[in-house]
Every structure is written in C-alpha cells, then in structure tokens.
Design an enzyme around this catalytic site. Structure first.
Site, short mmCIF file in Angstrom:
data_model
loop_
_atom_site.label_atom_id
_atom_site.label_comp_id
_atom_site.label_asym_id
_atom_site.label_seq_id
_atom_site.Cartn_x
_atom_site.Cartn_y
_atom_site.Cartn_z
CE LYS A 115 -1.48 -24.31 33.89
NZ LYS A 115 -1.00 -22.95 33.76
CE LYS A 207 -2.31 -26.04 44.47
NZ LYS A 207 -1.27 -25.77 43.92
CE LYS A 210 -6.22 -19.80 37.79
NZ LYS A 210 -5.20 -19.29 37.24
#
Ligand code: TRP
Length: 346
Positions: A115, A207, A210
């Site tokens: 991240k 995956k 969003k």
C-alpha cells in the site's frame, strides 16, 4: 490456554463501492456465521482514514457498508453491527498495543509495503500502524474467531503475537487481578469458503478489486440487473466448453472463477456446478449465471438503496450497535488498564 467464550469479530472498510468479491468472500460468510456464533461486525472507519478519504464520501460509505450488512441478512438484533469510531476502546487499546508490538514485527507486514509503494516516506503513520489497530479491534472483545480473506492472514498472526506477548509480559499482573493464565485468546482466522477469492471478470489471475479502472472487472452490489447481465456476458473466457471435472479448471483461471462464483452464489460446490454444466458452452453457462446472479444480488442491491435513502434508520442501528459493543469492550479495557498498572478514575 484457558477457554475463552467463542466470539466472532470481523471488519469491512468503508472505502470504494462494495462488490461481489466483498459479498462472497466476507459478508455472505458473516451472515452464515450468525447461526453458530455470537458475532460483532464492524465498519472500520478508523482504518479507512489511514489513506486519504474525502469526508463526505466517507460518511456515505460508512452508511452504505452498514446497509450492505443489513441487506445481505446480518440481523442487528442478534449480531452487533457498529462503526469503529463510535467505540473509543478500539483506539485506546491500539495505543497500549503500540507499546507491546515491536518495530521488527511491523516491518515485515507485506500489505504495508504494497500500500505504501515506493513513496514510503509519504505514507501516513496510521497506515504503518494499521495492523496494531486491527489487533485492538479483535482483542477489545477477546474475540476467538475472525473470518477474513487470505490477504489478512499475516495481520491475524500479528494479532496472536501481540496477544501472546501481552499475556507473557504481564503474566504476574494478569494472575493477580484474577484473570488466570492469559488475558487474551490466541484468535483463530476462519479462511475459506467456496469463493474466498473472487477474481476480476477481465483477468482471472487478478483479484476482483474496487481499484481496478475497468468497471467491467467487477459486479458492484448496487449494480442493477442490466448492468449485472452486461458484465457477466462480457466476462473474459477461453474458447473451450466447460470441463466435467474440477481438474479441468486448472490453468483456466477465467473458467474457474465463473464456476466458483456460480457455486458460491448457489451454496454449491464447483463439482455440483460442473455436474450440471460440464460440456456446456460459455454462452449457455453465462445465461444461467446471469439469472442466478440477478436472483441473488438484485434483492440485496435494491434493499441497500432503500436503506441508504433513510440515513436516520441506519444511524440508529449503528448507535445501538455501538452501545452493545462498548458494553463488551469497556470492562475488558478497564481490566487491561489495571493489568498494565494504571490508576482508575474513582
Ligand atoms: N483489514 C481488514 C481488511 O481490509 C479490515 C479489518 C479491520 C478487520 N479490522 C479488522 C478484519 C478486524 C477482521 C478483524 O479486510
């Protein structure tokens, strides 16, 4: 390890629209667990702000995740449904755990590395500390079981490490205050289910996410039946018909993903699905998948829209949940403070 009362805790971040991956991988399992366990389901807004969130959008998403919980079948009369920032014990326990967890442990967290990316100097301290807050979420309730995805396994291991170190470091005080051999349980992850990992409809090796720029990669929980149908019909496939055995799904990630989605939506196994659709062309299988997805997700999306139109009701559910959550967490945190050696306000 003494016996702890069985309790399930899980959290969902109010960031980005909820999609089929969140539903099949998390929320649908939360619903099923209510039959077996006492459960707390938390909208983790403190975690959300570890990366920038537009305030108005954050408010909307907190209510939308709550609506998704309720629309999917989490019963707020039975399970505790609440948002993290309304229960101050999460942040309070996180501070104490900051003083238990070691820098070396956090430096190994792979999700932070992903991240934070290359510009680590510019990541928030909250993003680095994220797993400690997650341990506090779970252990404020002394939860014994946490349903999570594969990507959260390392954070659960850290939670156990923190619990263990606290139990060891304060063993004397824990016993003195009448809590026996250990104050915190070593929480077990509950990973799995037929579609623990739902993949992108455009690339079966990634995956469903969003943050994928293509909206065709995912089915959002608020998509209407036309959008669901279009996305399923456009989903990437290969040229072969479906195999009749699951072994035939190996090295066919898109076929495997669509069969997995069908199975999970239908509470069946991949074997069951292939028994019926082995040999079928994708055009036929996708038709059946559209019908199934619209039948299962349509009512959830519609109920979500109905619920978010009445924020007063959602806020009342959250307030009631926060009161029940705090009633469990407050005595635990008071005990932690005694164990650490703080002096209570009298
Ligand atoms: N980190 C989790 C996720 O992104 C969300 C989360 C926060 C959570 N606190 C938790 C999950 C406690 C389980 C238990 O999916």
């Amino acid at each position: 390890m003494p016996a702890f009362k069985e309790l399930v805790f899980s959290g969902v971040q109010p960031t980005g629209n909820l999609h089929l991956g969140n539903y099949l991988g998390a929320i649908k399992r939360f619903v099923a667990m209510q039959a077996q366990y006492e459960c707390l389901y938390c909208v983790v807004d403190l975690h959300a702000i570890t990366v920038w969130q537009d305030p108005g959008e954050l408010t909307r998403q907190i209510r939308e995740v709550t609506a998704a919980f309720l629309a999917a079948g989490i019963d707020p009369a039975r399970s505790v449904v609440f948002n993290q920032s309304q229960v101050p014990q999460h942040a309070e326990l996180a501070w104490i755990f900051n003083c238990v967890a070691r820098l070396g442990w956090l430096n190994r967290m792979t999700q932070f590395k992903e991240k934070a990316g290359k510009d680590r100097e510019n990541a928030s301290i909250g993003l680095y500390d994220y797993p400690v807050l997650m341990a506090a979420d779970i252990l404020a309730y002394r939860a014994t079981h946490v349903p999570v995805g594969e990507d959260q396994k390392q954070h659960l291991e850290l939670t156990r490490d923190i619990a263990q170190k606290f139990n060891n470091d304060f063993a004397g005080a824990i016993a003195e205050h009448g809590h026996g051999e250990a104050f915190f349980p070593l929480t077990e992850p509950l990973i799995g289910g037929p579609a623990a990992r739902v993949m992108s409809l455009r690339d079966g090796t990634k995956k469903m996410s969003k943050s994928d720029p293509s909206d065709y990669s995912r089915i959002n929980l608020t998509d209407d039946p036309d959008a669901i149908a279009q996305k399923v019909r456009k989903a990437k496939t290969d040229a072969e018909p479906l195999p009749s055995e699951t072994a035939g799904l190996e090295k066919r990630p898109e076929a495997d993903n669509l069969v997995g989605i069908f199975a999970a939506l239908n509470d069946a196994s991949r074997e069951d699905v292939l028994r019926e659709y082995g040999g079928a062309q994708f055009s036929a299988f996708k038709g059946a998948l559209v019908d199934l997805a619209v039948a299962k997700l349509g009512p959830i999306g519609a109920e979500m829209k109905r619920l978010v139109a009445d924020p007063g009701h959602i806020d009342a559910v959250l307030a009631e949940g926060a009161a029940r959550a705090e009633a469990i967490a407050a005595p635990n945190i008071a005990a932690v403070k005694d164990i650490v050696g703080f002096v209570r306000r009298r």
